[in-house]
Design a protein around this motif. Structure first.
Motif, PDB file in Angstrom:
ATOM      1  N   PRO A 176       0.810  -1.226   0.000  1.00  0.00           N
ATOM      2  CA  PRO A 176       0.000   0.000   0.000  1.00  0.00           C
ATOM      3  C   PRO A 176       0.842   1.274   0.000  1.00  0.00           C
ATOM      4  O   PRO A 176       0.436   2.285  -0.586  1.00  0.00           O
ATOM      5  N   LEU A 177       2.021   1.234   0.628  1.00  0.00           N
ATOM      6  CA  LEU A 177       2.893   2.408   0.608  1.00  0.00           C
ATOM      7  C   LEU A 177       3.401   2.685  -0.800  1.00  0.00           C
ATOM      8  O   LEU A 177       3.464   3.850  -1.229  1.00  0.00           O
ATOM      9  N   VAL A 178       3.747   1.628  -1.523  1.00  0.00           N
ATOM     10  CA  VAL A 178       4.231   1.787  -2.899  1.00  0.00           C
ATOM     11  C   VAL A 178       3.136   2.391  -3.768  1.00  0.00           C
ATOM     12  O   VAL A 178       3.352   3.377  -4.480  1.00  0.00           O
ATOM     13  N   TYR A 179       1.934   1.816  -3.701  1.00  0.00           N
ATOM     14  CA  TYR A 179       0.847   2.316  -4.540  1.00  0.00           C
ATOM     15  C   TYR A 179       0.353   3.681  -4.082  1.00  0.00           C
ATOM     16  O   TYR A 179      -0.086   4.489  -4.896  1.00  0.00           O
ATOM     17  N   GLY A 180       0.430   3.961  -2.798  1.00  0.00           N
ATOM     18  CA  GLY A 180       0.058   5.288  -2.308  1.00  0.00           C
ATOM     19  C   GLY A 180       1.009   6.359  -2.830  1.00  0.00           C
ATOM     20  O   GLY A 180       0.578   7.424  -3.282  1.00  0.00           O
ATOM     21  N   ALA A 181       2.308   6.076  -2.779  1.00  0.00           N
ATOM     22  CA  ALA A 181       3.304   7.047  -3.255  1.00  0.00           C
ATOM     23  C   ALA A 181       3.195   7.252  -4.761  1.00  0.00           C
ATOM     24  O   ALA A 181       3.165   8.387  -5.257  1.00  0.00           O
ATOM     25  N   LEU A 182       3.126   6.149  -5.498  1.00  0.00           N
ATOM     26  CA  LEU A 182       3.025   6.265  -6.959  1.00  0.00           C
ATOM     27  C   LEU A 182       1.695   6.888  -7.377  1.00  0.00           C
ATOM     28  O   LEU A 182       1.648   7.733  -8.270  1.00  0.00           O
ATOM     29  N   GLY A 183       0.614   6.490  -6.740  1.00  0.00           N
ATOM     30  CA  GLY A 183      -0.705   7.021  -7.091  1.00  0.00           C
ATOM     31  C   GLY A 183      -0.826   8.511  -6.817  1.00  0.00           C
ATOM     32  O   GLY A 183      -1.379   9.262  -7.631  1.00  0.00           O
ATOM     33  N   ILE A 196       1.328  10.402  -9.402  1.00  0.00           N
ATOM     34  CA  ILE A 196       0.681  10.355 -10.726  1.00  0.00           C
ATOM     35  C   ILE A 196      -0.543  11.265 -10.750  1.00  0.00           C
ATOM     36  O   ILE A 196      -0.800  11.945 -11.752  1.00  0.00           O
ATOM     37  N   TYR A 197      -1.303  11.301  -9.653  1.00  0.00           N
ATOM     38  CA  TYR A 197      -2.456  12.193  -9.579  1.00  0.00           C
ATOM     39  C   TYR A 197      -2.027  13.645  -9.762  1.00  0.00           C
ATOM     40  O   TYR A 197      -2.643  14.390 -10.531  1.00  0.00           O
ATOM     41  N   PHE A 198      -0.958  14.061  -9.060  1.00  0.00           N
ATOM     42  CA  PHE A 198      -0.503  15.439  -9.194  1.00  0.00           C
ATOM     43  C   PHE A 198       0.043  15.722 -10.590  1.00  0.00           C
ATOM     44  O   PHE A 198      -0.119  16.823 -11.109  1.00  0.00           O
ATOM     45  N   TYR A 199       0.679  14.725 -11.210  1.00  0.00           N
ATOM     46  CA  TYR A 199       1.144  14.914 -12.582  1.00  0.00           C
ATOM     47  C   TYR A 199      -0.039  15.156 -13.520  1.00  0.00           C
ATOM     48  O   TYR A 199      -0.030  16.099 -14.323  1.00  0.00           O
ATOM     49  N   ILE A 200      -1.057  14.338 -13.429  1.00  0.00           N
ATOM     50  CA  ILE A 200      -2.227  14.473 -14.313  1.00  0.00           C
ATOM     51  C   ILE A 200      -2.942  15.795 -14.057  1.00  0.00           C
ATOM     52  O   ILE A 200      -3.336  16.502 -15.008  1.00  0.00           O
ATOM     53  N   ASN A 201      -3.111  16.168 -12.803  1.00  0.00           N
ATOM     54  CA  ASN A 201      -3.805  17.412 -12.473  1.00  0.00           C
ATOM     55  C   ASN A 201      -3.034  18.631 -12.984  1.00  0.00           C
ATOM     56  O   ASN A 201      -3.615  19.535 -13.586  1.00  0.00           O
ATOM     57  N   ASN A 202      -1.722  18.658 -12.763  1.00  0.00           N
ATOM     58  CA  ASN A 202      -0.913  19.790 -13.233  1.00  0.00           C
ATOM     59  C   ASN A 202      -0.843  19.840 -14.754  1.00  0.00           C
ATOM     60  O   ASN A 202      -0.833  20.923 -15.345  1.00  0.00           O
ATOM     61  N   ARG A 262       4.177  20.130 -13.038  1.00  0.00           N
ATOM     62  CA  ARG A 262       3.982  18.886 -13.788  1.00  0.00           C
ATOM     63  C   ARG A 262       5.305  18.151 -13.936  1.00  0.00           C
ATOM     64  O   ARG A 262       5.387  16.937 -13.707  1.00  0.00           O
ATOM     65  N   ASP A 263       6.354  18.879 -14.294  1.00  0.00           N
ATOM     66  CA  ASP A 263       7.660  18.256 -14.471  1.00  0.00           C
ATOM     67  C   ASP A 263       8.203  17.724 -13.140  1.00  0.00           C
ATOM     68  O   ASP A 263       8.801  16.646 -13.088  1.00  0.00           O
ATOM     69  N   LEU A 264       7.986  18.463 -12.076  1.00  0.00           N
ATOM     70  CA  LEU A 264       8.409  18.011 -10.755  1.00  0.00           C
ATOM     71  C   LEU A 264       7.639  16.753 -10.342  1.00  0.00           C
ATOM     72  O   LEU A 264       8.224  15.818  -9.783  1.00  0.00           O
ATOM     73  N   SER A 265       6.360  16.707 -10.638  1.00  0.00           N
ATOM     74  CA  SER A 265       5.559  15.520 -10.324  1.00  0.00           C
ATOM     75  C   SER A 265       6.034  14.312 -11.129  1.00  0.00           C
ATOM     76  O   SER A 265       6.061  13.188 -10.610  1.00  0.00           O
ATOM     77  N   ALA A 266       6.420  14.509 -12.374  1.00  0.00           N
ATOM     78  CA  ALA A 266       6.948  13.407 -13.184  1.00  0.00           C
ATOM     79  C   ALA A 266       8.263  12.902 -12.593  1.00  0.00           C
ATOM     80  O   ALA A 266       8.503  11.686 -12.536  1.00  0.00           O
ATOM     81  N   LEU A 267       9.112  13.814 -12.141  1.00  0.00           N
ATOM     82  CA  LEU A 267      10.375  13.418 -11.531  1.00  0.00           C
ATOM     83  C   LEU A 267      10.141  12.641 -10.237  1.00  0.00           C
ATOM     84  O   LEU A 267      10.790  11.618  -9.993  1.00  0.00           O
ATOM     85  N   ILE A 268       9.227  13.110  -9.423  1.00  0.00           N
ATOM     86  CA  ILE A 268       8.920  12.422  -8.164  1.00  0.00           C
ATOM     87  C   ILE A 268       8.321  11.048  -8.431  1.00  0.00           C
ATOM     88  O   ILE A 268       8.633  10.076  -7.744  1.00  0.00           O
ATOM     89  N   THR A 269       7.482  10.921  -9.454  1.00  0.00           N
ATOM     90  CA  THR A 269       6.923   9.619  -9.830  1.00  0.00           C
ATOM     91  C   THR A 269       8.038   8.660 -10.227  1.00  0.00           C
ATOM     92  O   THR A 269       8.051   7.495  -9.807  1.00  0.00           O
ATOM     93  N   ALA A 270       8.980   9.140 -11.034  1.00  0.00           N
ATOM     94  CA  ALA A 270      10.104   8.291 -11.443  1.00  0.00           C
ATOM     95  C   ALA A 270      10.949   7.893 -10.240  1.00  0.00           C
ATOM     96  O   ALA A 270      11.402   6.740 -10.140  1.00  0.00           O
TER      97      ALA A 270
END
Length: 186
Positions: free
Chosen positions: A70-77, A80-86, A128-136
């Motif tokens: 759940p921690l993995v999916y919580g962090a990735l989710g 990803i949510y912030f990337y899509i929203n931004n 958006r770019d920061l959210s993509a970096l954090i997702t990676a």
């Protein structure tokens, strides 16, 4: 003060006690830790990392650390949510600005001038770019966690490796001091 010191010492001493189990084999007693055999799988860390790369959280399941999924999916989710929203907000402001350059004036952001539309585009693009970096980074951290956890599961931790509190007498002040000693018996 003195009473709490003795309570702390008692807790340390009770917590550091060790017990040895023995089993009778062939007429003699043998310590159980001497007959345990743990098999080391050198490919387990690579397998766990591969599973986590294919499907995040699968390496944690392979290592039987189900509470981490759940921690993995919580962090990735969340990232990803912030990337899509931004990204959505960035395109929304960009499209309004493009329409204004073409001469259309009736839009949902009529209260903003062109400089504020450009500033909003830059703001959401940066986020958006920061959210993509954090997702990676979370994706890579998921893989590294599975790999390291598989490595750590193979370490031999038995009674020969001990860390226990110890009371020792200070040579200068002749007072009892509390310390921690580490010993490795080979």
């Amino acid at each position: 003060m003195v009473r709490s010191f003795y309570i702390i010492i008692l807790v340390f001493l009770l917590g550091s006690s060790t017990s040895f189990a023995q089993k009778e084999l062939g007429g003699g007693l043998i310590a159980l830790d001497s007959i345990k055999e743990t098999k080391i799988n050198p490919l387990a860390p690579a397998k766990a990392a591969f599973y986590s790369a294919v499907l995040p959280g699968m390496g944690q399941a392979y290592n039987k650390k189900y509470w981490k999924i759940p921690l993995v999916y919580g962090a990735l989710g969340t990232s990803i949510y912030f990337y899509i929203n931004n990204n959505k907000k960035y395109h929304q402001y960009r499209d309004v600005y493009k329409r204004r350059l073409e001469g259309y004036t009736g839009d949902e952001f009529s209260y903003l001038d062109d400089t504020r539309l450009i500033a909003a585009q830059k703001f959401y693009q940066k986020n958006r770019d920061l959210s993509a970096l954090i997702t990676a980074l979370f994706y890579i951290l998921n893989i590294v966690d599975a790999n390291v956890d598989a490595h750590l599961m193979q370490f031999n931790v038995n009674d020969k490796l001990t860390v226990k509190p110890n009371l020792y007498r200070n040579e200068i002040t002749s007072r009892q001091n509390l310390g921690i000693s580490m010993s490795i018996k080979l």
